[in-house]
Design a protein around this motif. Structure first.
Motif, PDB file in Angstrom:
ATOM      1  N   MET A   1       0.838  -1.182   0.000  1.00 32.32           N
ATOM      2  CA  MET A   1       0.000   0.000   0.000  1.00 32.32           C
ATOM      3  C   MET A   1       0.878   1.238   0.000  1.00 32.32           C
ATOM      4  N   THR A   5       5.240   1.258   3.245  1.00 33.68           N
ATOM      5  CA  THR A   5       4.294   0.409   3.959  1.00 33.68           C
ATOM      6  C   THR A   5       4.974  -0.186   5.184  1.00 33.68           C
ATOM      7  N   LEU A  86      -1.452   7.069   7.209  1.00 35.60           N
ATOM      8  CA  LEU A  86      -2.663   6.299   7.466  1.00 35.60           C
ATOM      9  C   LEU A  86      -2.286   5.048   8.241  1.00 35.60           C
ATOM     10  N   LEU A 111      -2.587   6.428  -2.064  1.00 38.77           N
ATOM     11  CA  LEU A 111      -1.544   6.684  -1.069  1.00 38.77           C
ATOM     12  C   LEU A 111      -0.209   6.970  -1.742  1.00 38.77           C
ATOM     13  N   TYR A 118       1.586   4.107   4.761  1.00 43.34           N
ATOM     14  CA  TYR A 118       0.556   3.237   5.332  1.00 43.34           C
ATOM     15  C   TYR A 118       1.197   2.396   6.422  1.00 43.34           C
ATOM     16  N   ALA A 128      -3.432  -5.502   4.092  1.00 38.03           N
ATOM     17  CA  ALA A 128      -2.577  -4.794   3.151  1.00 38.03           C
ATOM     18  C   ALA A 128      -2.043  -5.701   2.053  1.00 38.03           C
TER      19      ALA A 128
END
Length: 136
Positions: A1, A5, A86, A111, A118, A128
């Motif tokens: 993501m 990530t 996020l 994103l 993320y 994810a």
């Protein structure tokens, strides 16, 4: 993501907070970043958000934002606009998977294009992946 990530598992250990959340918060790369915290609200969403709010603020100067999704509800990927990071929190993995079902195709691109990192904790880490065995 997204472009960066961070997948976090292994249980809740506030003593490991700097190691777990520090790289994610640094990736948000802004003074006092706004971090959206997605919590599946099983009736205690505000309390669950409070746990993450406290631990993130302990790690760095940041502004956690509660993004509560009611059980059976759907996450709206549009709310990431204006965020610097996020974090999808932990809980009932199948319910999180259901909550993100409508946006998992577009969320990684959104994103990445916005440069928003993320982080997924437990269930947030499991959803994810492009492919995952999701239990309950």
């Amino acid at each position: 993501m997204g472009g960066r990530t961070f997948l976090i598992g292994g249980g809740w250990d506030p003593g490991a907070a700097h190691a777990l959340y520090g790289p994610f918060l640094r990736a948000a790369a802004k003074a006092s970043p706004r971090v959206g915290c997605v919590v599946l609200d099983e009736g205690d969403g505000k309390e669950q958000f409070g746990r993450y709010d406290a631990v993130l603020r302990e790690v760095a100067d940041c502004r956690p934002v509660p993004l509560l999704v009611p059980l059976g509800g759907r996450f709206d990927a549009g709310v990431v606009e204006g965020l610097d990071g996020l974090l999808v929190c932990g809980g009932l993995t199948p319910a999180y998977q259901e909550a993100f079902a409508d946006c998992l195709g577009q969320l990684p691109t959104l994103l990445a294009e916005s440069g928003i990192p993320y982080a997924g904790f437990s269930a947030g880490a499991a959803i994810a992946a492009a492919h995952a065995v999701v239990g309950g």
